[in-house]
Design an enzyme around this catalytic site. Sequence first.
Site, mmCIF file in Angstrom:
data_model
loop_
_atom_site.group_PDB
_atom_site.id
_atom_site.type_symbol
_atom_site.label_atom_id
_atom_site.label_comp_id
_atom_site.label_asym_id
_atom_site.label_seq_id
_atom_site.Cartn_x
_atom_site.Cartn_y
_atom_site.Cartn_z
ATOM 1 N N ASP A 7 0.845 -1.187 0.000
ATOM 2 C CA ASP A 7 0.000 0.000 0.000
ATOM 3 C C ASP A 7 0.881 1.239 0.000
ATOM 4 O O ASP A 7 1.665 1.434 0.914
ATOM 5 C CB ASP A 7 -0.881 -0.019 1.256
ATOM 6 C CG ASP A 7 -1.880 1.136 1.276
ATOM 7 O OD1 ASP A 7 -1.524 2.247 0.850
ATOM 8 O OD2 ASP A 7 -3.014 0.915 1.721
ATOM 9 N N HIS A 46 -7.959 -2.217 -9.001
ATOM 10 C CA HIS A 46 -7.866 -1.003 -8.191
ATOM 11 C C HIS A 46 -6.813 -0.044 -8.731
ATOM 12 O O HIS A 46 -7.036 1.152 -8.850
ATOM 13 C CB HIS A 46 -7.542 -1.379 -6.743
ATOM 14 C CG HIS A 46 -7.395 -0.194 -5.854
ATOM 15 N ND1 HIS A 46 -8.476 0.445 -5.308
ATOM 16 C CD2 HIS A 46 -6.311 0.488 -5.439
ATOM 17 C CE1 HIS A 46 -8.052 1.464 -4.576
ATOM 18 N NE2 HIS A 46 -6.745 1.523 -4.645
#
Lengths: 408, 184
Positions: A228, A318
């Site tokens: 992330d 995503h």
Amino acid sequence: MTTDRNRSDRTGSTRRQFLVGGAVAGVGAAAAIGIDLALTSGMDAAPAASGSTPQDGADIVPFYGAHQAGIDTAAQTYGTFVALDLLPEVQRDAQRRMMKVLTDDAARLTRGEPALADSEPELAIARARLTVTFGFGPEFVARAGGSGPSWLKPLPAFSIDRLEPAYTGGDLLIQVAADDPLVVAHATRMLLKDSRSFTTVRWVQQGFRRSAGAYPERSMRNLFGQVDGTVNPEAGTADFDEVVWSSDGWLAGGTGMVVRRIRMTLDTWDKLDRSGREQSVGRTLDTGAPLTGTAETDDPDFEARNALGFPVIPEFSHMRRARSDNPRERILRRPYNYDDAPTGGALSDSGLIFASFQADIDAQFVPMQQRLADLDLLNEWTIPIGSAVFAVPPGCAEGGFVGETLLS
Amino acid sequence: MNTRISTRFGILLVAAALGLAGCASGSTSTPATTEADSVTITNAWVKAADSGMSAAFGVLENSGETDATIVSVSSDASSMMELHEVVDDGSGSMVMQEKDGGFVVPAGGSLTLEPGGYHFMLMDLTAPLVAGEEATFTVTFEDGSTMEFVAPVKDFTGANENYNGGDMDMGDDHSGMDMGGDDQ
């Protein structure tokens, strides 16, 4: 070692990956509920920051400066986010007094010194890269008689949102982060004691990343196992400055902050196989590399096709949805994981405290979030349950206080 | 508690007079080093309170070669102030009382004023002390020299020592803080 095995798997598994990709596409189409976890440039933006240097409990992050600390600071291991609501009678004068007190507390604690009237001074001597960052909600700015940036308002309602009041809104945000949980707890307690005569607690969210050196990759991982923050702008660069810092009025040197609580439904995520998980975000799980690359920082090739003619990085992934051709639509991700006690027979209450910084939330964050809400396979397993927006004022010099550009 | 206050009251008045004298003459004109020249205070703060009593704290340091003795303290924030210590009253209860002989800051040493210990006692606030404001204090030494310092006001839940078993909490709501009235 898991990483190694996965990596060797990966080298020979290109074709299998394509086949699974087709299967996932079906799921994705059904899903398309869109969410946000993704949001930000994705699971791809990683802070140059996190934990790339050895953790040392004695390290100090300077409090005073043109910008508040805790934004371009390499993300610490532990973070607590507190949103406070101003008491009805608290207006500009009281807001100024409060910010003076809280600024003094923060300056002392981050140096490893007790705050004035600190009843547990022994807990204050650790530094652990403690930072304290303040953000003002719409009501705070209104009470101060200031005119806020136009984006200082609740985000548009996204179709994926299931917002709970318990995690939404707030007049004053305090982000407390350090590499030691006791340091975070003590600083938070001290700041709350000094907020008590001005505010009430609206919500508290406690999160964690990883200890320095515990994992090999540069970016943190969320509880899905995904990296992330890979594409975060790098602190100290002109690019970072442009993405993050505002040049607007009292907010010049400050930034905009979005805090969203994203529940991650680990129990349904468990049903998804490994390749499907990688398709959902567009990156491999082991190295975090784009599905078209070999290293986390490789640029994705959205044009690449597999043997069946499908994009290697799915359109619904995503990463693909978070990316924009508009270079303005970028943000600094600085999220923390949460893993709270489950209730009601569930196995987990887990997710991401999504925190991002950007100079202009409407121009940079909202378009990205809208794309993700419209379509992002990850939406299938993620649910935004909290949302708040804050204007983060610039830093201050010694003798000044955070918020003085608004309150003085 | 009434008894003790009364007996100390005369001393207090004398101290106040000395304080005024010190202010008037100032400490800067004398060539010799004064006690005030040698003493500094750091980390000063005063407890928020709506009315009645409160207390100020900090760390006094004496860089001089002789002890410095504080004989009084004053502030616009309180109509009367005392130098207090907290002691065991003999029954195991900790109580505040005026410190005999004032506060001695040892040569080359320090004296810490803190909740539960020595403190500058504000006996009767002239106005609410609210967090984030500042209060100015003037400390008078035995030689008549004075030192002024500014302390920020902080909310603080502690520092609720009793005065000889009386319930004279400082700060917060002022239940039990009406000791000044009892003593008049």
